[in-house]
Design a protein around this motif. Structure first.
Motif, mmCIF file in Angstrom:
data_model
loop_
_atom_site.group_PDB
_atom_site.id
_atom_site.type_symbol
_atom_site.label_atom_id
_atom_site.label_comp_id
_atom_site.label_asym_id
_atom_site.label_seq_id
_atom_site.Cartn_x
_atom_site.Cartn_y
_atom_site.Cartn_z
ATOM 1 N N PRO A 103 7.415 37.065 -0.104
ATOM 2 C CA PRO A 103 6.754 38.203 0.543
ATOM 3 C C PRO A 103 5.547 37.729 1.344
ATOM 4 C CG PRO A 103 6.296 38.162 -1.812
ATOM 5 C CD PRO A 103 7.320 37.097 -1.574
ATOM 6 N N TYR A 104 5.253 38.471 2.381
ATOM 7 C CA TYR A 104 4.074 38.223 3.220
ATOM 8 C C TYR A 104 4.135 36.890 3.954
ATOM 9 C CZ TYR A 104 2.595 41.787 -0.073
ATOM 10 O OH TYR A 104 2.538 42.900 -0.855
ATOM 11 N N ARG A 105 5.307 36.281 4.048
ATOM 12 C CA ARG A 105 5.485 35.060 4.809
ATOM 13 C C ARG A 105 6.447 35.347 5.965
ATOM 14 N NH1 ARG A 105 4.017 30.314 2.055
ATOM 15 N NH2 ARG A 105 2.251 30.890 0.718
ATOM 16 N N PRO A 106 6.303 34.652 7.084
ATOM 17 C CA PRO A 106 7.238 34.869 8.194
ATOM 18 C C PRO A 106 8.662 34.515 7.795
ATOM 19 C CG PRO A 106 5.341 33.560 8.876
ATOM 20 C CD PRO A 106 5.274 33.652 7.383
ATOM 21 N N TYR A 107 9.609 35.139 8.491
ATOM 22 C CA TYR A 107 10.994 34.779 8.180
ATOM 23 C C TYR A 107 11.339 33.441 8.824
ATOM 24 C CZ TYR A 107 12.541 36.426 12.833
ATOM 25 O OH TYR A 107 12.722 36.600 14.177
ATOM 26 N N VAL A 108 12.340 32.797 8.246
ATOM 27 C CA VAL A 108 12.853 31.517 8.746
ATOM 28 C C VAL A 108 14.261 31.754 9.263
ATOM 29 C CG1 VAL A 108 13.489 29.150 8.136
ATOM 30 C CG2 VAL A 108 11.427 30.193 7.154
ATOM 31 N N ASP A 109 14.576 31.128 10.389
ATOM 32 C CA ASP A 109 15.884 31.259 11.016
ATOM 33 C C ASP A 109 16.877 30.287 10.378
ATOM 34 O OD1 ASP A 109 17.003 31.295 14.467
ATOM 35 O OD2 ASP A 109 17.007 32.877 12.943
ATOM 36 N N TYR A 110 18.012 30.803 9.918
ATOM 37 C CA TYR A 110 19.053 29.965 9.324
ATOM 38 C C TYR A 110 20.359 30.141 10.070
ATOM 39 C CZ TYR A 110 15.963 29.343 5.315
ATOM 40 O OH TYR A 110 14.900 29.024 4.510
ATOM 41 N N TRP A 111 21.178 29.065 10.071
ATOM 42 C CA TRP A 111 22.504 29.073 10.697
ATOM 43 C C TRP A 111 23.544 28.594 9.707
ATOM 44 C CZ3 TRP A 111 23.417 30.929 15.568
ATOM 45 C CH2 TRP A 111 22.290 31.134 16.393
ATOM 46 N N GLY A 112 24.717 29.199 9.776
ATOM 47 C CA GLY A 112 25.842 28.701 9.023
ATOM 48 C C GLY A 112 26.492 27.528 9.728
ATOM 49 N N GLN A 113 27.517 26.970 9.089
ATOM 50 C CA GLN A 113 28.178 25.789 9.659
ATOM 51 C C GLN A 113 29.194 26.163 10.730
ATOM 52 O OE1 GLN A 113 29.037 27.217 6.855
ATOM 53 N NE2 GLN A 113 31.260 27.350 6.912
ATOM 54 N N GLY A 114 29.566 27.427 10.780
ATOM 55 C CA GLY A 114 30.498 27.910 11.787
ATOM 56 C C GLY A 114 31.930 27.978 11.278
ATOM 57 N N THR A 115 32.679 28.900 11.852
ATOM 58 C CA THR A 115 34.100 29.030 11.537
ATOM 59 C C THR A 115 34.866 29.158 12.855
ATOM 60 O OG1 THR A 115 35.737 30.265 10.235
ATOM 61 C CG2 THR A 115 33.986 31.557 11.245
ATOM 62 N N GLN A 116 35.956 28.420 12.957
ATOM 63 C CA GLN A 116 36.721 28.372 14.214
ATOM 64 C C GLN A 116 37.616 29.589 14.355
ATOM 65 O OE1 GLN A 116 36.707 25.947 16.782
ATOM 66 N NE2 GLN A 116 38.007 27.409 17.847
ATOM 67 N N VAL A 117 37.555 30.208 15.508
ATOM 68 C CA VAL A 117 38.474 31.285 15.875
ATOM 69 C C VAL A 117 39.225 30.835 17.116
ATOM 70 C CG1 VAL A 117 38.648 33.647 16.747
ATOM 71 C CG2 VAL A 117 37.069 33.114 14.874
ATOM 72 N N THR A 118 40.538 30.829 17.019
ATOM 73 C CA THR A 118 41.370 30.446 18.155
ATOM 74 C C THR A 118 42.352 31.564 18.442
ATOM 75 O OG1 THR A 118 41.208 28.106 17.549
ATOM 76 C CG2 THR A 118 42.959 28.726 19.095
ATOM 77 N N VAL A 119 42.335 32.049 19.667
ATOM 78 C CA VAL A 119 43.220 33.130 20.082
ATOM 79 C C VAL A 119 44.190 32.577 21.111
ATOM 80 C CG1 VAL A 119 43.374 35.464 20.994
ATOM 81 C CG2 VAL A 119 41.338 34.756 19.709
#
Length: 121
Positions: A103-119
């Motif tokens: 609480p009372y701290r700035p948020y941190v940006d996180y990323w996942g590893q990704g998932t491939q979508v092929t159409v």
């Protein structure tokens, strides 16, 4: 630490559907925003859909009317239902979240590893 784990990608024919999931785990006090980006080969990463403040959502113009973002706050999970998929939707879909671990701290940006979508056409 916080982890984002995506699932649900795969290969689908044009006109088909896929549902992506992204679950956040770890030291989470609150989640400020959570959504999906994608990156196609040779192209810049672009926003697909995201929750912003409260329940507000933002969609890329190219996916409006076809994709729907939803979430389960109790599970710290966001979903992306993708319908009427097109070959141009192909790419790696990455989950993004702004998370407060304390609480009372700035948020941190996180990323996942990704998932491939092929159409396929």
């Amino acid at each position: 630490q916080v982890q984002l784990v995506e699932s649900g990608g795969g290969l689908v024919q044009a006109g088909g559907s896929l549902r992506l999931s992204c679950a956040a785990s770890g030291r989470i006090f609150s989640i400020n925003l959570m959504g999906w980006y994608r990156q196609a080969p040779g192209k810049q990463r672009e926003l697909v859909a995201t929750f912003t403040s409260g329940d507000s959502t933002t969609y890329a113009d190219s996916v409006k009317g076809r994709f729907t973002i939803s979430r389960d706050n109790a599970k710290n999970t966001v979903y992306l239902q993708m319908n009427s998929l097109k070959p141009e939707d192909t790419g790696v879909y990455l989950c993004n979240a702004g998370i407060h671990s304390l609480p009372y701290r700035p948020y941190v940006d996180y990323w996942g590893q990704g998932t491939q979508v092929t159409v396929s056409s």
